[in-house]
Enzyme design. Structure first.
Site, short mmCIF file in Angstrom:
data_model
loop_
_atom_site.label_atom_id
_atom_site.label_comp_id
_atom_site.label_asym_id
_atom_site.label_seq_id
_atom_site.Cartn_x
_atom_site.Cartn_y
_atom_site.Cartn_z
N ASP A 176 -6.80 3.68 -2.86
CA ASP A 176 -6.88 3.48 -1.42
C ASP A 176 -8.30 3.67 -0.91
O ASP A 176 -8.77 2.92 -0.05
CB ASP A 176 -5.91 4.42 -0.70
CG ASP A 176 -6.08 5.88 -1.10
OD1 ASP A 176 -6.54 6.16 -2.23
OD2 ASP A 176 -5.74 6.76 -0.29
N ARG A 177 -9.00 4.66 -1.45
CA ARG A 177 -10.37 4.93 -1.02
C ARG A 177 -11.30 3.79 -1.43
O ARG A 177 -12.20 3.40 -0.68
CB ARG A 177 -10.85 6.25 -1.61
CG ARG A 177 -9.99 7.44 -1.22
CD ARG A 177 -10.36 8.70 -1.99
NE ARG A 177 -11.70 9.16 -1.65
CZ ARG A 177 -12.36 10.08 -2.35
NH1 ARG A 177 -11.82 10.59 -3.45
NH2 ARG A 177 -13.57 10.47 -1.97
N ASP B 34 0.86 -1.19 0.00
CA ASP B 34 0.00 0.00 0.00
C ASP B 34 0.89 1.24 0.00
O ASP B 34 1.40 1.65 1.04
CB ASP B 34 -0.91 -0.03 1.24
CG ASP B 34 -1.69 1.25 1.45
OD1 ASP B 34 -1.84 2.02 0.48
OD2 ASP B 34 -2.17 1.47 2.59
N VAL B 35 1.09 1.83 -1.18
CA VAL B 35 1.99 2.97 -1.33
C VAL B 35 1.18 4.26 -1.25
O VAL B 35 0.28 4.49 -2.07
CB VAL B 35 2.75 2.92 -2.67
CG1 VAL B 35 3.70 4.11 -2.78
CG2 VAL B 35 3.51 1.61 -2.81
N ARG B 36 1.52 5.11 -0.29
CA ARG B 36 0.87 6.42 -0.18
C ARG B 36 1.92 7.51 -0.43
O ARG B 36 3.09 7.24 -0.66
CB ARG B 36 0.25 6.60 1.20
CG ARG B 36 -0.72 5.50 1.60
CD ARG B 36 -1.97 5.46 0.74
NE ARG B 36 -2.87 4.41 1.20
CZ ARG B 36 -3.85 4.60 2.07
NH1 ARG B 36 -4.08 5.82 2.56
NH2 ARG B 36 -4.62 3.59 2.43
N THR C 255 2.97 0.94 3.34
CA THR C 255 2.71 -0.19 4.23
C THR C 255 2.89 -1.48 3.44
O THR C 255 2.34 -1.64 2.35
CB THR C 255 1.29 -0.13 4.81
OG1 THR C 255 1.15 1.07 5.58
CG2 THR C 255 1.03 -1.32 5.71
N ASP D 136 -10.03 7.63 6.83
CA ASP D 136 -8.64 7.19 6.70
C ASP D 136 -7.72 8.35 7.07
O ASP D 136 -7.67 9.37 6.39
CB ASP D 136 -8.38 6.74 5.27
CG ASP D 136 -7.01 6.06 5.10
OD1 ASP D 136 -6.19 6.15 6.04
OD2 ASP D 136 -6.77 5.45 4.05
N THR E 148 3.45 9.68 1.48
CA THR E 148 4.58 9.84 2.40
C THR E 148 5.11 8.51 2.95
O THR E 148 6.30 8.40 3.22
CB THR E 148 4.20 10.74 3.59
OG1 THR E 148 3.06 10.18 4.27
CG2 THR E 148 3.87 12.15 3.12
#
Length: 267
Positions: free
Chosen positions: A111-112, A6-8, A13, A131, A10
């Site tokens: 992600d949403r 899970d790349v966001r 995960t 979130d 900043t």
């Protein structure tokens, strides 16, 4: 063993999930800094170092990225370093099983989508998902499992850092709970504004959704939070009933399971 990434904006995960369906369980989870210019080789080195011997036990991989350049590198990494492992990347064309009732479905962050999918799968009812990431996303899924839209606000840390960056009299502070809502020094004042202010923001948005969206005023609507900074803010949030640290990883698993038959034998 399923590898979930899970790349966001900043942070990233990385999780390992054993089992499938109702027997699935997140057995390991790591949080690392997102490097927008990281190559597939660098990503492989990092992830292989995290998962260790479990690298040989992978039966699948699934990923999302809110950073387009990293999405490409994650896909390349999986193809080069785990070529025999079927993988699914969350992007347009992938079956999620959740209709997107919005103006432009392609604009909705992966992600949403997976958060709402996981919430609906867990509770089986209409849900509001909060979130706490670099942005705070408050998203809405109907009792039929449809993504209805949501609201996006700057995240707690991002807002605090922006205030410090744009004011000569303020500095970056550690986000911890202050002694009181009334700060006695600049650091406590900034902490109070960030924590209690964003708790009020979340309550305000959730209450507004309950008031404005048909069918969301009852007690059968689940309100669930996830995200790294959620435990910091949630003690002062009155509208959120559930916290799920693994919500996004669980949503990734669900999407993988919906698409894995078409990925078997992929090389």
């Amino acid at each position: 063993m399923l590898l979930a990434i899970d790349v966001r904006n900043t942070h990233t995960t990385v999780g390992l999930i054993s089992g499938s369906g109702d027997h699935a369980k997140v057995v390991q989870q790591w949080r690392i800094r997102t490097e927008s210019e990281a190559t597939a080789d660098e990503l492989a080195l990092t992830i292989d170092g995290l998962i260790g011997e479990d690298s040989e036990r992978l039966t699948g991989a699934v990923g999302l990225s809110t950073v387009p350049s990293v999405l490409h590198e994650v896909r390349l990494m999986l193809e080069q370093y785990w070529p025999s492992v079927p993988h699914v990347m969350i992007e347009p064309g992938v079956r999620t099983g959740i209709p997107l009732l919005v103006d432009n479905p392609k604009e909705v962050g992966a992600d949403r989508i997976v958060n709402c999918l996981a919430a609906y799968h867990r509770f089986g009812t209409a849900a509001i998902v909060v979130d706490f990431g670099s942005s705070i996303c408050v998203d809405v899924v109907s009792a039929k499992g449809e993504f209805l839209g949501g609201a996006i606000a700057p995240g707690v840390q991002v807002s605090s850092d922006a205030a410090a960056a744009r004011s000569a009299a303020l500095r970056r502070v550690e986000l911890t709970r202050p002694r009181s809502v009334i700060g006695k020094n600049t650091v406590e004042c900034m902490q109070s504004g960030a924590l209690f202010g964003f708790a009020g923001l979340v309550d305000g948005l959730v209450n507004r959704i309950r008031e404005d969206v048909a069918g969301f005023s009852g007690t059968d609507v689940a309100v669930v939070a996830t995200g790294h900074t959620a435990p910091l803010v949630l003690p002062d949030v009155h509208t959120v009933a559930h916290y799920d640290r693994h919500l996004t990883l669980d949503g990734l698993r669900l999407v993988f399971e919906r698409n894995r038959d078409g990925q078997r034998g992929r090389r």
